[in-house]
Every structure is written in C-alpha cells, then in structure tokens.
Design a protein around this motif. Sequence first.
Motif, PDB file in Angstrom:
ATOM      1  N   GLY A 108       1.494   8.004  -0.946  1.00 38.89           N
ATOM      2  CA  GLY A 108       0.951   7.835   0.807  1.00 38.89           C
ATOM      3  C   GLY A 108      -0.430   8.961   1.221  1.00 38.89           C
ATOM      4  O   GLY A 108      -0.030   9.469   2.226  1.00 38.89           O
ATOM      5  N   SER A 109      -0.743   9.844   0.124  1.00 36.89           N
ATOM      6  CA  SER A 109      -1.280  10.838   0.417  1.00 36.89           C
ATOM      7  C   SER A 109      -2.861  10.359   0.443  1.00 36.89           C
ATOM      8  O   SER A 109      -3.938  10.925   0.973  1.00 36.89           O
ATOM      9  CB  SER A 109      -1.690  11.716  -0.654  1.00 36.89           C
ATOM     10  OG  SER A 109      -1.458  11.377  -1.684  1.00 36.89           O
ATOM     11  N   PRO A 241       4.133  17.109  -2.694  1.00 40.41           N
ATOM     12  CA  PRO A 241       5.204  16.949  -1.315  1.00 40.41           C
ATOM     13  C   PRO A 241       4.314  17.929  -0.055  1.00 40.41           C
ATOM     14  O   PRO A 241       4.632  17.919   0.928  1.00 40.41           O
ATOM     15  CB  PRO A 241       5.472  15.938  -0.850  1.00 40.41           C
ATOM     16  CG  PRO A 241       5.894  15.075  -3.236  1.00 40.41           C
ATOM     17  CD  PRO A 241       4.974  16.401  -3.920  1.00 40.41           C
ATOM     18  N   ALA A 245       3.757  17.628   4.439  1.00 42.13           N
ATOM     19  CA  ALA A 245       4.460  17.413   4.942  1.00 42.13           C
ATOM     20  C   ALA A 245       4.299  18.030   6.395  1.00 42.13           C
ATOM     21  O   ALA A 245       4.038  19.295   6.771  1.00 42.13           O
ATOM     22  CB  ALA A 245       5.931  17.758   4.568  1.00 42.13           C
ATOM     23  N   HIS A 248      -0.235  15.619   6.530  1.00 44.30           N
ATOM     24  CA  HIS A 248      -0.292  14.433   7.234  1.00 44.30           C
ATOM     25  C   HIS A 248       0.831  13.444   5.675  1.00 44.30           C
ATOM     26  O   HIS A 248       0.362  11.973   5.666  1.00 44.30           O
ATOM     27  CB  HIS A 248      -1.685  14.899   5.398  1.00 44.30           C
ATOM     28  CG  HIS A 248      -2.482  15.669   5.670  1.00 44.30           C
ATOM     29  ND1 HIS A 248      -3.611  15.480   6.312  1.00 44.30           N
ATOM     30  CD2 HIS A 248      -2.873  17.263   5.149  1.00 44.30           C
ATOM     31  CE1 HIS A 248      -4.571  16.094   6.801  1.00 44.30           C
ATOM     32  NE2 HIS A 248      -4.178  17.386   5.882  1.00 44.30           N
ATOM     33  N   LEU A 249       1.056  13.829   5.649  1.00 42.51           N
ATOM     34  CA  LEU A 249       2.973  12.976   5.111  1.00 42.51           C
ATOM     35  C   LEU A 249       3.877  13.909   6.279  1.00 42.51           C
ATOM     36  O   LEU A 249       4.293  14.431   6.713  1.00 42.51           O
ATOM     37  CB  LEU A 249       3.460  13.890   3.823  1.00 42.51           C
ATOM     38  CG  LEU A 249       2.258  12.692   3.046  1.00 42.51           C
ATOM     39  CD1 LEU A 249       2.971  13.661   1.575  1.00 42.51           C
ATOM     40  CD2 LEU A 249       1.486  11.242   2.887  1.00 42.51           C
ATOM     41  N   TYR A 252      10.409  15.737   5.670  1.00 41.04           N
ATOM     42  CA  TYR A 252      11.390  15.521   4.826  1.00 41.04           C
ATOM     43  C   TYR A 252      12.689  16.386   4.934  1.00 41.04           C
ATOM     44  O   TYR A 252      12.591  17.488   4.642  1.00 41.04           O
ATOM     45  CB  TYR A 252      11.044  14.279   3.972  1.00 41.04           C
ATOM     46  CG  TYR A 252      10.205  15.774   2.410  1.00 41.04           C
ATOM     47  CD1 TYR A 252      11.527  15.639   1.528  1.00 41.04           C
ATOM     48  CD2 TYR A 252       9.612  15.478   2.325  1.00 41.04           C
ATOM     49  CE1 TYR A 252      11.081  16.681   0.161  1.00 41.04           C
ATOM     50  CE2 TYR A 252       8.564  16.654   1.485  1.00 41.04           C
ATOM     51  CZ  TYR A 252       9.710  16.790   0.411  1.00 41.04           C
ATOM     52  OH  TYR A 252       9.469  17.607  -0.937  1.00 41.04           O
ATOM     53  N   ASP A 402       5.761   0.528   5.542  1.00 47.34           N
ATOM     54  CA  ASP A 402       6.571   2.107   6.271  1.00 47.34           C
ATOM     55  C   ASP A 402       7.735   1.917   6.081  1.00 47.34           C
ATOM     56  O   ASP A 402       8.462   1.052   6.749  1.00 47.34           O
ATOM     57  CB  ASP A 402       5.842   2.421   7.269  1.00 47.34           C
ATOM     58  CG  ASP A 402       4.509   2.964   6.874  1.00 47.34           C
ATOM     59  OD1 ASP A 402       3.725   3.231   5.868  1.00 47.34           O
ATOM     60  OD2 ASP A 402       3.370   3.147   7.887  1.00 47.34           O
ATOM     61  N   ASN A 404      11.379   5.431   6.372  1.00 44.26           N
ATOM     62  CA  ASN A 404      11.632   6.608   7.161  1.00 44.26           C
ATOM     63  C   ASN A 404      13.240   7.095   6.763  1.00 44.26           C
ATOM     64  O   ASN A 404      13.456   8.269   6.475  1.00 44.26           O
ATOM     65  CB  ASN A 404      11.439   7.236   8.239  1.00 44.26           C
ATOM     66  CG  ASN A 404      12.715   6.298   9.047  1.00 44.26           C
ATOM     67  OD1 ASN A 404      12.995   5.656   9.134  1.00 44.26           O
ATOM     68  ND2 ASN A 404      13.500   7.380  10.414  1.00 44.26           N
ATOM     69  N   GLY A 423       8.611   8.975  -2.334  1.00 42.39           N
ATOM     70  CA  GLY A 423       7.372   9.026  -1.908  1.00 42.39           C
ATOM     71  C   GLY A 423       6.552   7.729  -1.135  1.00 42.39           C
ATOM     72  O   GLY A 423       6.145   7.189  -0.610  1.00 42.39           O
ATOM     73  N   LEU A 426       7.549   8.696   2.656  1.00 42.08           N
ATOM     74  CA  LEU A 426       6.891   9.948   3.851  1.00 42.08           C
ATOM     75  C   LEU A 426       5.432   9.531   4.122  1.00 42.08           C
ATOM     76  O   LEU A 426       4.893  10.865   4.919  1.00 42.08           O
ATOM     77  CB  LEU A 426       5.960  10.829   2.258  1.00 42.08           C
ATOM     78  CG  LEU A 426       7.405  11.915   1.329  1.00 42.08           C
ATOM     79  CD1 LEU A 426       6.709  12.348   0.131  1.00 42.08           C
ATOM     80  CD2 LEU A 426       8.111  12.116   2.644  1.00 42.08           C
ATOM     81  N   ARG A 427       5.129   8.141   4.170  1.00 41.33           N
ATOM     82  CA  ARG A 427       3.948   8.186   5.742  1.00 41.33           C
ATOM     83  C   ARG A 427       4.316   8.085   6.877  1.00 41.33           C
ATOM     84  O   ARG A 427       5.355   7.751   7.273  1.00 41.33           O
ATOM     85  CB  ARG A 427       3.534   6.695   4.976  1.00 41.33           C
ATOM     86  CG  ARG A 427       2.925   6.431   3.532  1.00 41.33           C
ATOM     87  CD  ARG A 427       2.130   4.511   3.436  1.00 41.33           C
ATOM     88  NE  ARG A 427       1.557   4.671   2.753  1.00 41.33           N
ATOM     89  CZ  ARG A 427       1.580   4.095   1.119  1.00 41.33           C
ATOM     90  NH1 ARG A 427       3.318   3.556   1.822  1.00 41.33           N
ATOM     91  NH2 ARG A 427       1.278   3.383   0.634  1.00 41.33           N
TER      92      ARG A 427
END
Length: 455
Positions: A108-109, A241, A245, A248-249, A252, A402, A404, A423, A426-427
């Motif tokens: 997701g990055s 990540p 977080a 950009h992500l 979490y 996506d 969550n 991952g 994480l979007r």
Amino acid sequence: MSRRHREATNVADATLTFEEGTVRVESDADLPHAETDARSKTQRAPGFRYAALREALDRRGIDYEDSVLDAPDLPDVVSTYELREYQRDALAAWDDAGRRGVLELPTGSGKTVIGLKAIEELQTATLVVVPTIDLLEQWRGELESEFGVPVGQLGGGEQTVEAITVSTYDSAYLRADELGDRFGLAVFDEVHHLGGEGYRDIARLLAAPARMGLTATFERPDGAHEVVAQLVGERVYAIDPDELAGDHLAPYDIKRLEVELTPAERERYEEANEVFTDYLATSNIRMQSGSDYRELVKRSGSDPRAREALLAKQRAREVMMNSEGKVEALESVLADHRDDRVIVFTAHNDLVYRLSERFLLPAITHQTGAAERREILGRFRDGDYSRIVTSNVLDEGVDVPDANVAVVLSGSGSEREFTQRLGRILRPTEDDRPALLYEVVSAETAEERVAERRR
C-alpha cells in the motif's frame, strides 16, 4: 541506459555479443565472472553479468564494441505521479547503487509508482515480472494509463512483446532465452519469488543492466534472498510500516485474542501432540528449522513411526487452528465491527467454508474461479459486501479493496505472511479510520510459539 558502442581508432580491443542467455567477450583481457570457451576461444558469462563485464572493461581502459542489447526503441514516456519523500529516497538509493537493488516497502506504500518513475528516468525498454495474473493486469493497466503506449503481455492467454512488457514469472521463465537481450531494465515485483530454483534463470539469463526488485518482505526463511541479491542487487532501501503509519498509511494497532480449547479439543490436541513429541524424543530431530521438518518428512517415507508422528502433528495443528473458540471470537469481532470493512484470514480452506456458511461471508480460496473472485472483490470494493473470508490466496499478488479490520484466525510462522496480511488494511480510508488487526491464538498450544516467531 541506451546501448553503448565504443570504437577505437582502428579496431576495438574487445567485442561483446549476446547468445542464448550468455554474454560472449572477444578479448585478450582476463575478465571477472567470465569463463574461457575453448571451442570459440572467447570468454562467456551469464547474461546478468553483462553490466559487471562492461564495468571491468571501463576500469581497465579497454575500448570495446557492444552489441549485446537489441532493445526496441522506447517512445518518450512521462508519468504524472509525484513521488512522496520516502519514494524519492527509495529511487535515489537505487540510483546510487548503480541502478541495481531491492526496495522493501510496505503493502500500500506505492511500490508500483517507484517502478514507473524508474522507467521514466531511464527511458529504456523494460520488462516487468510479476507472480500472478491479477498483478499482470494491474501493471499493464497502470503502464498503459500513465504512458499511453502499447504494453506487451506474457501470460494470461496472451503472448505479445513490446518495448514495455509485463510478464508472469512462469512465462518469463519459459521465454527467458529469447527475451535476454530485449530490455535495458528489469523490474521484479514481489522479488522474493525470484529465489525459487526455476525462476532464478529469468534474472540469470537477462542481460538487462538495470534491475529493480520490489517487495514488502525481502528475506526468505530458506535463505534464498541471498541468491536474489546476487541476481538483482542487495537490499538498498527499506522502510517499516510504523514509519509511514499516520502520514502515508493508516495508523494501526494489533490485538491478540487468546481462546481456550474445549475439553474435547484439548484431549484430541494433547493426545496427538504426545505422539509427536514422543517420536522427537527418540529420533534426534529437534524441529528447530525447516531442514528438521524436511528430515521428518523424508523419514516418514520408510519409517511408520515417523509417518504417524507427522500425521499426529497435522491433527494437533488442525485442532488448534480450527478451534470452536476461534469461531466464537470471530463472531464477537464481527459484532463489534458492523460498520467496518473486514477481511478474515485462515490457513485452511475447510475453515473458510465453515465460516462462510455460519456467518454468510463471501469466500475466496484457491478453488474460487477468477471470474467469481473478481466479482466478490468488486462487490467488496463497491460496498455491497463489507466482509470476506479467505485462505492465503489474498496474501499477495491480488489487488484487494481497502479494508480497515483484519482477523487472522490461523496462519504460519512466516513474518512475510503476517506482514502481507497487515498490509491489506494499511491503505488510508476516506474517513481516516485507524486499521486494526486481530490475531486469534489458541492458548497453551504450539500456536503461541508460532505467533511469537512471526512477530
């Protein structure tokens, strides 16, 4: 990265040509990575040594003619993407490493965007290699949309080669010989797959001097990432990540839920586990590595006790991974997250279908046809479905809409598997909801050690 030709005043001191996945060098110089071919009185090296051979000739000041690459012309291509800071850092690290190396970034990055920018930067014919048809279609769609040029495809029922071509690992392996001199840049998505015995030949036979590997988890438990490093380059950039977080992500959290086995499950587990551990106590197998497990499998072919121990281990594993307590824990999680988008992961197809029937969840396994899988993911993306259940088929190589919330009911001790499942959530979402991963573990079983290992 256009093809270079060096000419001396009269005749070049060396000549580089390409033939059947190897670079042939006509020169009196003793070059690294090359072996003398007595028949042709030339030196030969695998295609992936092409860049190193050129560097050796340059260092020694030897003029040479180079006709290795026969890459088709690439129209000027420009991407509209603007790189984020960490993406720029990753691309810069790759440039500084001689345009070779592996970039490790979370799912997701935007790893694909970095690959697109590398193609734009080099303006050279490019082969993109991916593990699945889903990724093949994603990369081709993105390349055509961004660059507005025809994109070749090898795999998924099509066999066309263009200046920019996307191929599955399987198709690239089958056609590596003929593709060897066609590209100046090779991009290997999910590059850890390149460590497989057969797939290594793809990178070995390609002459492409520029090589980029993309992955969320570079290291392999079998150590084959060291082979990948030889063929593509060392890991030159990595970001965790946690570092992305919130910016950009999605931010979490990970919660572990321990559940108890029922009395009947506990009895079956302990009985099977005792058979297994009793055999280990008398066999000099400690089960501390993959090689120990392979030795047990090997012995099971001729030793009845080893076979029974292996079967007992499997029975114990099924009990702890598919316990009724996990099903009840999932019921509670689903009730708590009625308004969230949830993906449930398991290790076994049987549990997938059991959960699908009990909670009316759309199911995706390796047995799910491509059309049905696309329909389920499409409805999940559109919001018709708010939750799905799957085995490890969605761990990588599939564009998952996506979500969550993830619930890991069972899995391996692989850090890669855990990272890939994390991952998937994480979007960032439109409403900036934090991501939450539940890890459900059967208490007082080997699963507790498995969970610690993958962390």
